[in-house]
Write a protein that holds these residues in place. Structure first.
Motif, PDB file in Angstrom:
ATOM      1  N   VAL A  65       0.828  -1.205   0.000  1.00 57.53           N
ATOM      2  CA  VAL A  65       0.000   0.000   0.000  1.00 57.53           C
ATOM      3  C   VAL A  65       0.862   1.254   0.000  1.00 57.53           C
ATOM      4  O   VAL A  65       0.596   2.218  -0.742  1.00 57.53           O
ATOM      5  N   GLU A  66       1.927   1.272   0.812  1.00 54.60           N
ATOM      6  CA  GLU A  66       2.771   2.460   0.900  1.00 54.60           C
ATOM      7  C   GLU A  66       3.474   2.759  -0.420  1.00 54.60           C
ATOM      8  O   GLU A  66       3.611   3.915  -0.823  1.00 54.60           O
ATOM      9  N   LEU A  67       3.939   1.722  -1.100  1.00 60.22           N
ATOM     10  CA  LEU A  67       4.630   1.913  -2.375  1.00 60.22           C
ATOM     11  C   LEU A  67       3.668   2.144  -3.530  1.00 60.22           C
ATOM     12  O   LEU A  67       4.097   2.491  -4.637  1.00 60.22           O
ATOM     13  N   GLU A  68       2.369   1.916  -3.279  1.00 58.47           N
ATOM     14  CA  GLU A  68       1.346   2.026  -4.323  1.00 58.47           C
ATOM     15  C   GLU A  68       1.726   1.144  -5.519  1.00 58.47           C
ATOM     16  O   GLU A  68       1.655   1.553  -6.675  1.00 58.47           O
ATOM     17  N   GLN A  69       2.097  -0.087  -5.194  1.00 59.27           N
ATOM     18  CA  GLN A  69       2.579  -1.007  -6.212  1.00 59.27           C
ATOM     19  C   GLN A  69       2.087  -2.417  -5.913  1.00 59.27           C
ATOM     20  O   GLN A  69       2.073  -2.850  -4.766  1.00 59.27           O
ATOM     21  N   ALA A  70       1.693  -3.137  -6.959  1.00 60.48           N
ATOM     22  CA  ALA A  70       1.272  -4.527  -6.816  1.00 60.48           C
ATOM     23  C   ALA A  70       1.965  -5.360  -7.886  1.00 60.48           C
ATOM     24  O   ALA A  70       2.104  -4.924  -9.028  1.00 60.48           O
ATOM     25  N   THR A  71       2.421  -6.546  -7.500  1.00 64.79           N
ATOM     26  CA  THR A  71       2.986  -7.486  -8.458  1.00 64.79           C
ATOM     27  C   THR A  71       2.072  -8.695  -8.566  1.00 64.79           C
ATOM     28  O   THR A  71       1.405  -9.072  -7.604  1.00 64.79           O
TER      29      THR A  71
END
Length: 231
Positions: A111-117
């Motif tokens: 959530v903090e990085l605003e990134q999903a793999t």
């Protein structure tokens, strides 16, 4: 180290197999006694065959190679699984992270990085603890059951199973599952760099009806998606 913890703990995560060698261990200062009311194989089969869904809170700590807790690596959250192949591992403290399988894809959302793999499950879960908890059919081909023993942990009788990944380049050299009254209570993952990741499951509930939305990944439009989901 934190990156390893985030990427390798789909809990939960699934479960396994056969021969038992008796041995004594010391865990948290409690000496193990050689006692197995249910055989290791029976415990494993019960968990695999009779826990169709599971939901629980969890806490997670990391023990370093000197046997000391790493205060920077503690976390807590909620875990749910629906066999076969679906799970939701949501860290809520100290930061928010979601690791989830919908049965086809493994999602890791920071959530903090605003990134999903995202990766296909068959590329991501082979011979890992996630597969062990989520109940993939090939789990008996991925782990060997190395032994079973009993300890007292937090005034509870815990029966442990020790599992060794057959995959030589797994990130974990050993997985231990601790059961109390036939329900999973503790999971310990020994890393190849000498750490132990200990996960305690709190107030485990078996076979409740779980909302299917728990296992469907959805992120805001601003989240960067890396990888391609399988249809």
């Amino acid at each position: 180290m934190q990156r390893l913890i985030k990427s390798q703990i789909p809990a939960f995560i699934a479960v396994l197999l056969l021969s038992a060698s008796n041995f004594a261990q010391v865990i948290d200062g409690a000496e193990a006694e050689l006692s197995t009311p249910l055989s290791a194989k029976e415990l494993l089969q019960d968990f695999m065959s009779n826990a169709f869904t599971l939901s629980t809170d969890f806490t997670q700590v990391v023990i370093d190679e000197e046997g000391k807790l790493d205060p920077r690596a503690s976390s807590a959250g909620v875990f749910a699984l629906a066999r076969p192949g679906k799970f939701r591992w949501q860290i809520t403290e100290p930061n928010t992270q979601l690791i989830m399988s919908d049965g086809k894809n493994l999602w890791n959302y920071d959530v903090e990085l605003e990134q999903a793999t995202v990766k296909p499950v068959d590329e991501s879960l082979s011979a890992t603890p996630a597969m062990l908890l989520s109940g993939e059919e090939n789990v008996l081909d991925a782990f060997d059951l190395n032994g079973s023993f009993v300890t007292i942990y937090d005034d509870e009788r815990v029966q442990w199973l020790e599992l060794i990944p057959k995959e030589t380049h797994s990130d974990f050299s050993r997985v231990r599952l601790g059961f109390n009254d036939n329900d999973i209570r503790i999971m310990e993952l020994s890393t190849n760099i000498g750490q132990i990741i200990r996960i305690e499951f709190l107030s485990v509930a078996r076979n409740l009806e779980l909302d299917e939305q728990l296992f469907r990944f959805s992120a805001p439009d601003y989240v960067d998606i890396i990888g391609e989901a399988a249809e």
